[in-house]
Design an enzyme around this catalytic site. Structure first.
Site, PDB file in Angstrom:
ATOM      1  N   HIS A  43       0.861  -1.187   0.000  1.00 51.84           N
ATOM      2  CA  HIS A  43       0.000   0.000   0.000  1.00 51.84           C
ATOM      3  C   HIS A  43       0.896   1.235   0.000  1.00 51.84           C
ATOM      4  O   HIS A  43       1.136   1.838   1.047  1.00 51.84           O
ATOM      5  CB  HIS A  43      -0.902  -0.010   1.234  1.00 51.84           C
ATOM      6  CG  HIS A  43      -1.977   1.041   1.213  1.00 51.84           C
ATOM      7  ND1 HIS A  43      -3.223   0.825   1.755  1.00 51.84           N
ATOM      8  CD2 HIS A  43      -1.990   2.308   0.735  1.00 51.84           C
ATOM      9  CE1 HIS A  43      -3.949   1.920   1.613  1.00 51.84           C
ATOM     10  NE2 HIS A  43      -3.224   2.833   0.998  1.00 51.84           N
ATOM     11  N   GLU A  70      -2.563  -1.665  -3.202  1.00 48.42           N
ATOM     12  CA  GLU A  70      -3.651  -0.879  -2.628  1.00 48.42           C
ATOM     13  C   GLU A  70      -3.298   0.597  -2.648  1.00 48.42           C
ATOM     14  O   GLU A  70      -2.122   0.965  -2.550  1.00 48.42           O
ATOM     15  CB  GLU A  70      -3.890  -1.278  -1.168  1.00 48.42           C
ATOM     16  CG  GLU A  70      -4.291  -2.708  -0.942  1.00 48.42           C
ATOM     17  CD  GLU A  70      -4.499  -3.011   0.526  1.00 48.42           C
ATOM     18  OE1 GLU A  70      -5.141  -4.031   0.828  1.00 48.42           O
ATOM     19  OE2 GLU A  70      -4.029  -2.231   1.382  1.00 48.42           O
ATOM     20  N   HIS A 190      -8.131  -5.792   7.461  1.00 52.82           N
ATOM     21  CA  HIS A 190      -7.928  -4.763   8.476  1.00 52.82           C
ATOM     22  C   HIS A 190      -8.202  -5.342   9.863  1.00 52.82           C
ATOM     23  O   HIS A 190      -9.340  -5.649  10.208  1.00 52.82           O
ATOM     24  CB  HIS A 190      -8.782  -3.513   8.268  1.00 52.82           C
ATOM     25  CG  HIS A 190      -8.194  -2.304   8.960  1.00 52.82           C
ATOM     26  ND1 HIS A 190      -7.314  -1.445   8.329  1.00 52.82           N
ATOM     27  CD2 HIS A 190      -8.313  -1.845  10.210  1.00 52.82           C
ATOM     28  CE1 HIS A 190      -6.948  -0.492   9.172  1.00 52.82           C
ATOM     29  NE2 HIS A 190      -7.539  -0.716  10.331  1.00 52.82           N
TER      30      HIS A 190
END
Length: 237
Positions: A43, A70, A190
């Protein structure tokens, strides 16, 4: 079996804290693959405080599993993804100064924007996923953007589960069922961990992939990286 994609941002954070190239992000990713993980997630953020754009370019030629990038689709990110051509891009509505992802897309408000970005990625052969909260309306909105997948934002489940609220998984179960009906594949991520992943994966049908970084790398400090990955793979069966 639900696939495990390991987010290696925290490895880059550790490297960046000292400078230099230890631990080496590419070497770590290759080891993670060899330990059985079916994907690598990164990410990159504009300030490059963990994964750097340079890392993404170095990782792409050597990875043998699915590569998932991401990020918020600003132009710099879009250009990076189009150059790297990963298996999957996950669109996340991060503020540029966000410490970590903290909300999903409003797929109704941002439908046209998402449609445009998703169309460009898909025309380049890149599978797309949208990071969303476990909200029926957001799932319905996602289906209208042309995305291939959604990624369910699992913080509320993790918080509820840690407090003994096992019903916190119910919105995820319902959203995953709806996504499947609407032709979307389902990812999740998450705050998933060794403590909650078995319950989550058993409760949420049609779960194609989980992306886990912070918890997995933290657990590996005690268990070792190989053993930690083995434990996740066993729990995901």
């Amino acid at each position: 079996m639900t696939k495990l994609s390991v987010n290696i941002n925290k490895i880059a954070t550790l490297r960046n804290a000292r400078g230099g190239d230890v631990p080496n992000v590419v070497e770590a990713a290759k080891n993670i693959e060899s330990f059985g993980a079916q994907g690598i997630t990164v990410h990159p953020r504009p300030d490059e405080r963990h994964i750097r754009y340079k890392d993404v370019k170095e990782l792409k030629p050597v990875l043998t599993t699915e590569f998932n990038i991401e990020g918020k689709p600003i132009q710099q990110f879009i250009d990076l993804v189009l150059e790297a051509k990963p298996a999957q891009v996950t669109l996340v509505p991060d503020a540029e100064d966000a410490i970590t992802s903290n909300s999903g897309w409003d797929t109704l408000m941002h439908r046209e924007y998402l449609e445009e970005v998703i169309s460009e990625f898909k025309s380049n052969g890149i599978r797309t996923s949208i990071f969303v909260d476990p909200d029926i309306k957001m799932i319905e909105g996602a289906a209208k953007t042309g995305t291939d997948r959604i990624e369910l934002y699992t913080e509320s489940f993790a918080v509820g589960y840690s407090k003994g609220d096992f019903d916190a998984v119910i919105p995820y179960t319902e959203c995953s069922k709806l996504a499947h009906v609407l032709g979307l594949e389902v990812n999740a991520g998450h705050d998933l961990s060794l403590k909650n992943i078995k319950y989550f994966s058993a409760s949420v049908p049609h779960l194609a992939e989980v992306s886990i970084g912070h918890a997995l790398i933290s657990e590996a400090l005690y268990l070792g990286l190989e053993k930690t990955i083995e434990k996740y793979l066993k729990l995901l069966k």
